[in-house]
Design an enzyme around this catalytic site. Structure first.
Site, PDB file in Angstrom:
ATOM      1  N   CYS A 165       1.260   3.252   3.396  1.00  0.00           N
ATOM      2  CA  CYS A 165       1.563   2.691   4.710  1.00  0.00           C
ATOM      3  C   CYS A 165       3.016   2.991   5.060  1.00  0.00           C
ATOM      4  O   CYS A 165       3.916   2.834   4.230  1.00  0.00           O
ATOM      5  CB  CYS A 165       1.242   1.196   4.768  1.00  0.00           C
ATOM      6  N   ASP A 199       0.900  -1.160   0.000  1.00  0.00           N
ATOM      7  CA  ASP A 199       0.000   0.000   0.000  1.00  0.00           C
ATOM      8  C   ASP A 199       0.938   1.209   0.000  1.00  0.00           C
ATOM      9  O   ASP A 199       1.790   1.328   0.883  1.00  0.00           O
ATOM     10  CB  ASP A 199      -0.881  -0.026   1.255  1.00  0.00           C
ATOM     11  N   ARG A 225      -5.254  -0.954   1.094  1.00  0.00           N
ATOM     12  CA  ARG A 225      -5.947  -1.521   2.260  1.00  0.00           C
ATOM     13  C   ARG A 225      -7.380  -1.032   2.425  1.00  0.00           C
ATOM     14  O   ARG A 225      -8.235  -1.770   2.912  1.00  0.00           O
ATOM     15  CB  ARG A 225      -5.154  -1.199   3.536  1.00  0.00           C
TER      16      ARG A 225
END
Length: 246
Positions: A132, A129, A159
């Site tokens: 993140c 992702d 996500r």
């Protein structure tokens, strides 16, 4: 634990076909699983390592165990003890083989690839992702990995799903024209910027669904060449040792 089986039915992608081996008791096992939740789909039923038990592989990627009548079910990890290897997680062994097969079926053009420098010594497949923090931390170490001879294959795992800013930026990355442009767009996104907006037919949501089937619950998550799943951030030096690279 039975909730896990029921929840697994929701993970099944459209178009899957139930495949059951011609095995004594297989029909009854599948019939009883359908009674638990009609959405559960069975991929295969075969002999389990335990005599008299069956190994049931669901389309969701989960593995459960049953007697031949479909009356008793074992949900969880099955271990075997040997003097040579100690406790061996047989369920994980089965799922690793599944992941290896699933990764092998993904065309390279559907990944964002950072090739190894010089001799190719190992490949890691990373569900990522772009927003993140630990994904970004791992991305900072990609140059160290490629210098070791490790090829990094990125797979999309936004996500929070479709429609988010993260999802749209990941679509832009996967829709960039050519490998170099994809890597440039990924580098921009991982550094906190916004890649040039692009749209095209893309595998972003398919890869998210695949990751979920494989057992990915957070990012980064790495699938090694043997199908092992490594959740979370692993420093490049430590990962190199795990891959047997000196």
């Amino acid at each position: 634990m039975m909730k896990k089986i029921m929840g697994a039915a929701l993970m099944i992608a459209a178009g899957f076909t139930t495949v059951v081996q011609a095995d004594n008791g297989a029909d009854m096992i599948e019939k009883n699983l359908k009674k638990i939740d009609a959405r559960i789909q069975v991929k295969s039923i075969g002999d389990a390592p335990i005599s008299g038990m069956h190994e049931v592989e669901l389309q969701s990627g989960e593995v459960v165990y049953s007697d031949s009548k479909g009356e008793y079910f074992l949900i969880g990890k099955l271990y075997q003890f040997t003097d040579k290897d100690g406790f061996v997680n047989l369920t994980e062994k089965k799922q690793s083989a599944q992941r290896k097969e699933q990764i092998a079926a993904i065309p390279e053009e559907q990944m964002v690839i950072y090739p190894a420098e010089g001799e190719l010594k190992a490949t890691v497949n990373i569900f990522t992702d772009i927003d993140c923090p630990y994904c970004r931390k791992l991305h900072d170490e990609v140059p160290a990995l490629t210098k070791m001879g490790v090829q990094v294959n990125y797979l999309a795992f936004p996500r929070n799903g479709a429609g988010t800013a993260t999802y749209k930026n990941m679509v832009s990355i996967w829709c960039a024209e050519g490998d170099d442009k994809r890597r440039e767009a990924m580098d921009v996104a991982k550094s906190g910027g916004n890649p040039e907006a692009k749209s095209c037919e893309n595998p972003v949501m398919d890869q998210l669904a695949l990751g979920q089937v494989m057992g990915v619950t957070g990012t980064p998550a790495m699938v090694l060449e043997d199908g092992r799943l490594l959740p979370g951030y692993v420093p490049a030096a430590q990962l190199g040792k795990m891959l047997g690279i000196k």
